[in-house]
Write a protein that holds these residues in place. Structure first.
Motif, PDB file in Angstrom:
ATOM      1  N   PHE A 110       0.536  -1.363  -0.088  1.00 25.45           N
ATOM      2  CA  PHE A 110       0.121   0.090   0.203  1.00 25.45           C
ATOM      3  C   PHE A 110       0.662   0.919  -0.482  1.00 25.45           C
ATOM      4  O   PHE A 110       0.345   2.400  -0.481  1.00 25.45           O
ATOM      5  CB  PHE A 110      -0.838  -0.465   1.206  1.00 25.45           C
ATOM      6  CG  PHE A 110      -0.520  -0.827   2.611  1.00 25.45           C
ATOM      7  CD1 PHE A 110       0.669   0.038   3.478  1.00 25.45           C
ATOM      8  CD2 PHE A 110      -1.018  -2.009   2.755  1.00 25.45           C
ATOM      9  CE1 PHE A 110       0.261  -1.064   4.235  1.00 25.45           C
ATOM     10  CE2 PHE A 110      -0.253  -3.399   3.357  1.00 25.45           C
ATOM     11  CZ  PHE A 110       0.504  -2.341   4.496  1.00 25.45           C
ATOM     12  N   CYS A 120      -5.680  -3.821  -1.436  1.00 21.07           N
ATOM     13  CA  CYS A 120      -5.110  -4.057  -0.721  1.00 21.07           C
ATOM     14  C   CYS A 120      -6.294  -3.753   0.125  1.00 21.07           C
ATOM     15  O   CYS A 120      -7.265  -4.572   0.812  1.00 21.07           O
ATOM     16  CB  CYS A 120      -3.876  -3.395  -0.179  1.00 21.07           C
ATOM     17  SG  CYS A 120      -3.861  -4.191   1.869  1.00 21.07           S
ATOM     18  N   CYS A 121      -7.105  -2.412   0.221  1.00 18.82           N
ATOM     19  CA  CYS A 121      -8.293  -2.328   0.411  1.00 18.82           C
ATOM     20  C   CYS A 121      -9.442  -3.129  -0.137  1.00 18.82           C
ATOM     21  O   CYS A 121     -10.507  -3.640   1.310  1.00 18.82           O
ATOM     22  CB  CYS A 121      -8.359  -1.206   0.547  1.00 18.82           C
ATOM     23  SG  CYS A 121      -8.167   0.525   1.769  1.00 18.82           S
ATOM     24  N   ARG A 124      -8.966  -7.181   1.247  1.00 14.47           N
ATOM     25  CA  ARG A 124      -8.745  -7.381   2.767  1.00 14.47           C
ATOM     26  C   ARG A 124     -10.205  -6.360   3.695  1.00 14.47           C
ATOM     27  O   ARG A 124     -10.951  -6.900   4.297  1.00 14.47           O
ATOM     28  CB  ARG A 124      -7.458  -6.377   3.320  1.00 14.47           C
ATOM     29  CG  ARG A 124      -6.303  -6.866   3.148  1.00 14.47           C
ATOM     30  CD  ARG A 124      -5.656  -6.674   4.195  1.00 14.47           C
ATOM     31  NE  ARG A 124      -4.304  -7.360   3.435  1.00 14.47           N
ATOM     32  CZ  ARG A 124      -3.315  -8.458   4.197  1.00 14.47           C
ATOM     33  NH1 ARG A 124      -4.018  -9.296   5.074  1.00 14.47           N
ATOM     34  NH2 ARG A 124      -2.303  -7.886   3.852  1.00 14.47           N
ATOM     35  N   LYS A 125     -10.492  -5.470   2.699  1.00 15.38           N
ATOM     36  CA  LYS A 125     -11.681  -5.510   3.069  1.00 15.38           C
ATOM     37  C   LYS A 125     -13.418  -5.213   2.569  1.00 15.38           C
ATOM     38  O   LYS A 125     -14.577  -5.285   2.761  1.00 15.38           O
ATOM     39  CB  LYS A 125     -11.667  -3.074   2.535  1.00 15.38           C
ATOM     40  CG  LYS A 125     -10.843  -3.183   4.248  1.00 15.38           C
ATOM     41  CD  LYS A 125     -10.996  -1.442   4.619  1.00 15.38           C
ATOM     42  CE  LYS A 125      -9.922  -1.227   5.774  1.00 15.38           C
ATOM     43  NZ  LYS A 125      -9.462   0.302   5.544  1.00 15.38           N
ATOM     44  N   CYS A 203      -6.328   0.308   9.466  1.00 15.88           N
ATOM     45  CA  CYS A 203      -5.299  -0.825   9.634  1.00 15.88           C
ATOM     46  C   CYS A 203      -4.181  -0.096  10.814  1.00 15.88           C
ATOM     47  O   CYS A 203      -4.118   0.481  10.343  1.00 15.88           O
ATOM     48  CB  CYS A 203      -5.121  -1.341   8.612  1.00 15.88           C
ATOM     49  SG  CYS A 203      -6.179  -2.600   7.788  1.00 15.88           S
ATOM     50  N   CYS A 206      -1.895   1.747   8.239  1.00 17.44           N
ATOM     51  CA  CYS A 206      -2.217   2.755   7.324  1.00 17.44           C
ATOM     52  C   CYS A 206      -3.136   3.797   8.151  1.00 17.44           C
ATOM     53  O   CYS A 206      -3.877   4.605   7.930  1.00 17.44           O
ATOM     54  CB  CYS A 206      -3.246   2.476   6.913  1.00 17.44           C
ATOM     55  SG  CYS A 206      -2.778   1.307   5.145  1.00 17.44           S
ATOM     56  N   TRP A 221      -4.133   7.063   5.466  1.00 14.20           N
ATOM     57  CA  TRP A 221      -3.097   7.295   4.185  1.00 14.20           C
ATOM     58  C   TRP A 221      -2.983   8.079   4.514  1.00 14.20           C
ATOM     59  O   TRP A 221      -2.927   9.089   2.699  1.00 14.20           O
ATOM     60  CB  TRP A 221      -4.791   6.602   3.589  1.00 14.20           C
ATOM     61  CG  TRP A 221      -5.265   4.879   3.362  1.00 14.20           C
ATOM     62  CD1 TRP A 221      -4.698   4.033   3.595  1.00 14.20           C
ATOM     63  CD2 TRP A 221      -6.155   5.221   3.493  1.00 14.20           C
ATOM     64  NE1 TRP A 221      -5.898   3.067   3.997  1.00 14.20           N
ATOM     65  CE2 TRP A 221      -7.099   3.796   3.497  1.00 14.20           C
ATOM     66  CE3 TRP A 221      -7.577   5.977   3.865  1.00 14.20           C
ATOM     67  CZ2 TRP A 221      -8.000   3.337   4.922  1.00 14.20           C
ATOM     68  CZ3 TRP A 221      -8.516   5.560   4.636  1.00 14.20           C
ATOM     69  CH2 TRP A 221      -8.766   4.407   4.646  1.00 14.20           C
TER      70      TRP A 221
HETATM   71  S1  SF4 Z   1      -5.810   0.160   5.047  1.00 12.66           S
HETATM   72 FE1  SF4 Z   1      -5.836  -2.099   5.802  1.00 12.66          FE
HETATM   73  S2  SF4 Z   1      -6.685  -2.673   3.919  1.00 12.66           S
HETATM   74 FE2  SF4 Z   1      -6.614  -0.637   3.111  1.00 12.66          FE
HETATM   75  S3  SF4 Z   1      -4.725  -0.152   1.912  1.00 12.66           S
HETATM   76 FE3  SF4 Z   1      -4.348  -0.457   4.260  1.00 12.66          FE
HETATM   77  S4  SF4 Z   1      -3.995  -3.139   5.368  1.00 12.66           S
HETATM   78 FE4  SF4 Z   1      -4.564  -2.869   3.201  1.00 12.66          FE
END
Ligand code: SF4
Length: 245
Positions: A110, A120-121, A124-125, A203, A206, A221
């Motif tokens: 990420f 990734c989001c 994983r989400k 996460c 992030c 982020w």
């Molecule tokens: S928030 Fe979680 S799911 Fe999204 S990029 Fe970061 S680690 Fe991955």
């Protein structure tokens, strides 16, 4: 799905009602095909506590991305203890999707690009969220109008058009101060990271703490310049999933 419900009329009818009244209406209208989406943030904890008073066996789901801070897992355990009748469903990402993504791009992909972060989001989400919403007629969120600019047009009841279900936002008109006053008054458990200047927690890799005066979502982020939404409430074009028409 309850096709007879007009979400605009429902939103008008619920305007000015308390979150508890909105939740009561929501449960009467949709239970058991309704669940609270919880990341165990402060707003979610308020809603969990309210739901447990109205209907102790209310449904709540969460997305365990595999990258959550240990404080979030501690809170998850505390919730199970404090609200034992709550139906808490923990969704996990698809193993093979995580494995091939990490194999190809690395474990911390990420940080390399927005595209990687979105992938990734998604893995994983978003995909686990879509699975969690299957079979539901409505989902409840802890979104508030004043959290980000693109949340300012939200309604109490919305149509999540891409998924064909309703989305209910009982805390839409609450301020951050109201959320925390409720937590303190009712001694609701909350994520220990909030006491370390983490207003918004996702996460671990992030999420970071913020400085006094920074935007409440500035810790998410932060290496990207403009995007502070995770993909759970936005469509493919980056617009918030809602329909007022
Ligand atoms: S928030 Fe979680 S799911 Fe999204 S990029 Fe970061 S680690 Fe991955």
């Amino acid at each position: 799905m309850n096709t007879t419900l007009d979400h605009n009329l429902a939103a008008q009818k619920l305007e000015g009602r308390s979150p508890q009244e909105i939740l009561t209406w929501t449960l009467e209208e949709f239970y058991p095909r309704v669940s609270l989406a919880s990341s165990f943030g402060a707003e979610d904890m308020v809603l969990i506590d309210m739901l447990a008073q109205i209907r102790p066996d209310a449904r709540v789901f969460t997305l365990d991305t595999g990258r959550l801070p240990s404080e979030t897992y501690d809170l998850m355990a505390a919730v199970r203890q404090k609200y034992p009748q709550l139906q808490l469903e923990i969704m996990f990402p698809a193993t093979e999707a995580v494995q091939s993504m990490v194999q190809e791009h690395g474990i911390n992909l990420f940080y390399d690009s927005v595209e990687n972060r979105k992938q990734c989001c998604y893995v994983r989400k978003v995909e686990p969220l879509n699975r969690a919403l299957q079979g539901l007629d409505a989902w409840i969120t802890g979104l508030r109008r004043d959290q980000t600019d693109n949340r300012s047009n939200m309604q109490i009841v919305e149509l999540d058009a891409p998924r064909g279900i309703f989305k209910i936002n009982p805390l839409i008109d609450w301020s951050n101060d109201q959320v925390w006053a409720y937590i303190r008054d009712r001694q609701v458990p909350y994520n220990a990271l909030h006491d370390k200047n983490y207003p918004s927690i996702g996460c671990a890799p992030c999420t970071r703490s913020i400085e006094p005066g920074e935007d409440l979502r500035a810790g998410r982020w932060w290496w990207e310049l403009s995007n502070q939404e995770c993909g759970l409430h936005v469509d493919a074009d980056g617009k918030l999933v809602s329909a007022k028409a």
